[in-house]
Scaffold this active site. Structure first.
Site, short mmCIF file in Angstrom:
data_model
loop_
_atom_site.label_atom_id
_atom_site.label_comp_id
_atom_site.label_asym_id
_atom_site.label_seq_id
_atom_site.Cartn_x
_atom_site.Cartn_y
_atom_site.Cartn_z
CE LYS A 176 -9.71 -2.30 3.79
NZ LYS A 176 -8.85 -1.20 3.30
CB SER A 222 -10.31 0.12 -0.25
OG SER A 222 -9.28 0.06 0.74
CB SER A 265 -7.92 2.83 1.68
OG SER A 265 -8.17 2.63 0.32
N1 GLN Z 1 -8.21 4.76 -3.93
C1 GLN Z 1 -6.85 4.35 -4.01
C2 GLN Z 1 -6.75 3.14 -4.92
O1 GLN Z 1 -7.71 2.78 -5.48
C3 GLN Z 1 -6.30 4.06 -2.66
C4 GLN Z 1 -6.74 2.76 -2.12
C5 GLN Z 1 -6.10 2.44 -0.81
O2 GLN Z 1 -5.60 3.33 -0.11
N2 GLN Z 1 -6.09 1.17 -0.49
O3 GLN Z 1 -5.71 2.56 -5.08
#
Ligand code: GLN
Length: 483
Positions: free
Chosen positions: A76, A151, A175
């Site tokens: 990532k 994400s 995410s």
């Molecule tokens: N969807 C959540 C956010 O937008 C979680 C994102 C994540 O776990 N990095 O913050």
């Protein structure tokens, strides 16, 4: 080979049926062929990857191979990787070639794994659909109009489309788990503090946790063996003895107590998701597990609490991007303040700005007690709910997300709808508990459904056991999308 498990790939390498250079070339070919359509990778560098593959081949020849030596892994783009562009999905870091490796990257390098590229992601890991990436959205291999989740959508897509046998992700509120569910793969966010955050670009430090994404629970266990471990450079890293996460995979599930939170099975879950989850639970009962109802009364508060705390931490973490030391700097400016303003105005996308505004607001003098302190208190209550539940059951199960992958653009204009994608995953993050998602079937439009498994602190080996036993009697994790 594309659908092989990590163990099968390691066997082929050990038996010299294939070299790491050949294996890496195979996956790079697939990446270069599919990436224009799916946009799962921000950076691919064949020569750098092949250099690592050659080193791995030498290690294998010298009899020094470990379980991941020579195996391609996608990283990532939140993990600083020496000599590689490391963007975190942001224009702000669109020119940042990292001078050092994150703790996680060091561990993969030491294990002899081959980095096959840096995967696309929502900007600074803020998002649930990958539509917030400066590099454009990732497409879901199960439906070109569907989002891959976020994400870690690039990593999920890369594994689902078999562009890489495994990948890394990070999870702050869901995410790793939500994109794993949307793309029909497996993913685990371990207990907070087990994977080093050193060099993992910070979003909300008290929640951020790295973890693996792969086809199966067995592969996740092998990845975790490499990823976890104490790192003195991360102040929240836990000093614990090394574990072998594969150790319990083969245990029978007889007597396993599965808690089903009544709040998760109330309204909100789509019927196609519910059907797949119920079928998976039936499978668990056939495997000898028992299910019982538990309650997590404060779980409906996890989204509001998350969206106070995560932006608060983000507003502080992102203050370092000021155009002075590294990253993007605006071209024309009058003085220092103007340079800051324009750099941040041009370098951050709209969702990141929204979070900085919310975070600054809840931390401000007049609102700190009403929002930030209050949210911290509820965070404690959420953790206590789990503590109570784990006196009754060994693992908690439910859906990873309320629906299957939604369409691109479907929620991008409504942030609250987007935030609700993490309704089931954010509570475990707030409590610091491990959570994972495993594919358990398909719902609407033939899009994958993920089963969410939450375990007690440091119970990753048992969670992986539960997932692995299910994957021994089902084949959802081996299904490949027709690309
Ligand atoms: N969807 C959540 C956010 O937008 C979680 C994102 C994540 O776990 N990095 O913050």
């Amino acid at each position: 080979m594309l659908n092989d498990s990590l163990k099968q790939l390691a066997k082929r390498l050990a038996e010299k049926e294939v070299s790491s250079v050949e294996l890496t070339t195979e996956f790079l070919k697939r990446i270069n062929q599919l990436n224009p359509k799916y946009n799962a990778f921000i950076t691919v560098d064949d020569e750098k990857s092949l250099e690592q593959a050659r080193a791995a081949d030498r290690k294998i020849a010298a009899g020094e191979a470990g379980p991941l030596t020579g195996i391609p892994v996608a990283q990532k783009d939140i993990f600083c990787t020496q000599g590689w562009l490391t963007t975190c999905g942001s224009k702000m870091l669109s020119n940042f070639v990292s001078p050092y490796d994150a703790g996680v990257i060091e561990r993969f390098n030491a294990a002899g794994a081959v980095n096959v590229g840096k995967t696309n992601m929502d900007e600074f890991a803020m998002g649930s659909s990958n539509e917030n990436s400066y590099y454009g959205p990732v497409k879901n291999p199960w439906g070109i109009n569907a989002v891959p989740g976020g994400s870690s959508g690039g990593s999920a897509c890369a594994v689902a489309a078999r562009m890489a046998p495994a990948a890394t992700g990070t999870d702050t509120g869901g995410s790793i788990r939500q994109p794993a569910a949307f793309c029909g793969i497996s993913g685990i966010k371990p207990t907070y503090g087990t994977v080093s955050r050193y060099g993992m670009i910070a979003f909300a430090s008290s929640l951020d946790q790295g973890g693996p994404m792969a086809k199966s629970a067995e592969d996740l266990a092998l990845m975790l063996n490499v990823m976890t471990g104490f790192d003195a450079r991360d102040s929240t890293s836990l000093q614990r003895e090394a574990e072998d996460y594969t150790r319990d995979l083969e245990k029978p599930l007889l007597g396993l107590r599965i808690g089903l939170p009544k709040e998760y099975f109330a309204e909100g879950m789509h019927s196609d998701v519910e059907k797949a989850i119920e079928q998976a639970l039936d499978e668990y009962r056939r495997l000898g597990a028992e299910t019982l109802e538990v309650s997590l009364p404060n779980s409906p508060l996890s989204i509001p609490v998350y969206y106070v705390l995560a932006p608060a931490e983000a507003s502080s973490n992102l203050s370092r991007f000021d155009g002075v030391r590294y990253g993007y700097r605006t071209e024309y400016y009058e003085d220092l303040r103007d340079m800051y303003r324009k750099t941040r105005g041009e370098g951050f996308g709209p969702e990141v700005k929204r979070r900085i505004l919310i975070g600054t607001y809840v931390l401000s003098h007049g609102y700190y007690d009403a929002y930030y302190i209050q949210a911290q208190k509820v965070r404690r209550l959420i953790a206590q709910d789990f503590k109570q539940a784990f006196t009754q059951c060994d693992v908690i199960m439910g859906p990873t997300a309320p629906s299957v992958a939604f369409d691109l653009g479907e929620k991008s204009s409504d942030p609250v709808q987007m935030y609700l994608s993490d309704i089931y995953t954010s509570a475990a993050s707030l409590a610091g508990l491990p959570g994972m998602s495993v594919p358990v079937g398909f719902g609407e439009k033939n899009r994958p459904v993920g089963l969410h498994i939450i375990g007690n602190y440091f119970s990753e080996a048992s969670m992986l056991n539960a997932a692995h036993q299910y994957q021994q009697v089902t084949d959802w994790h081996q299904k490949m999308p027709g690309l």
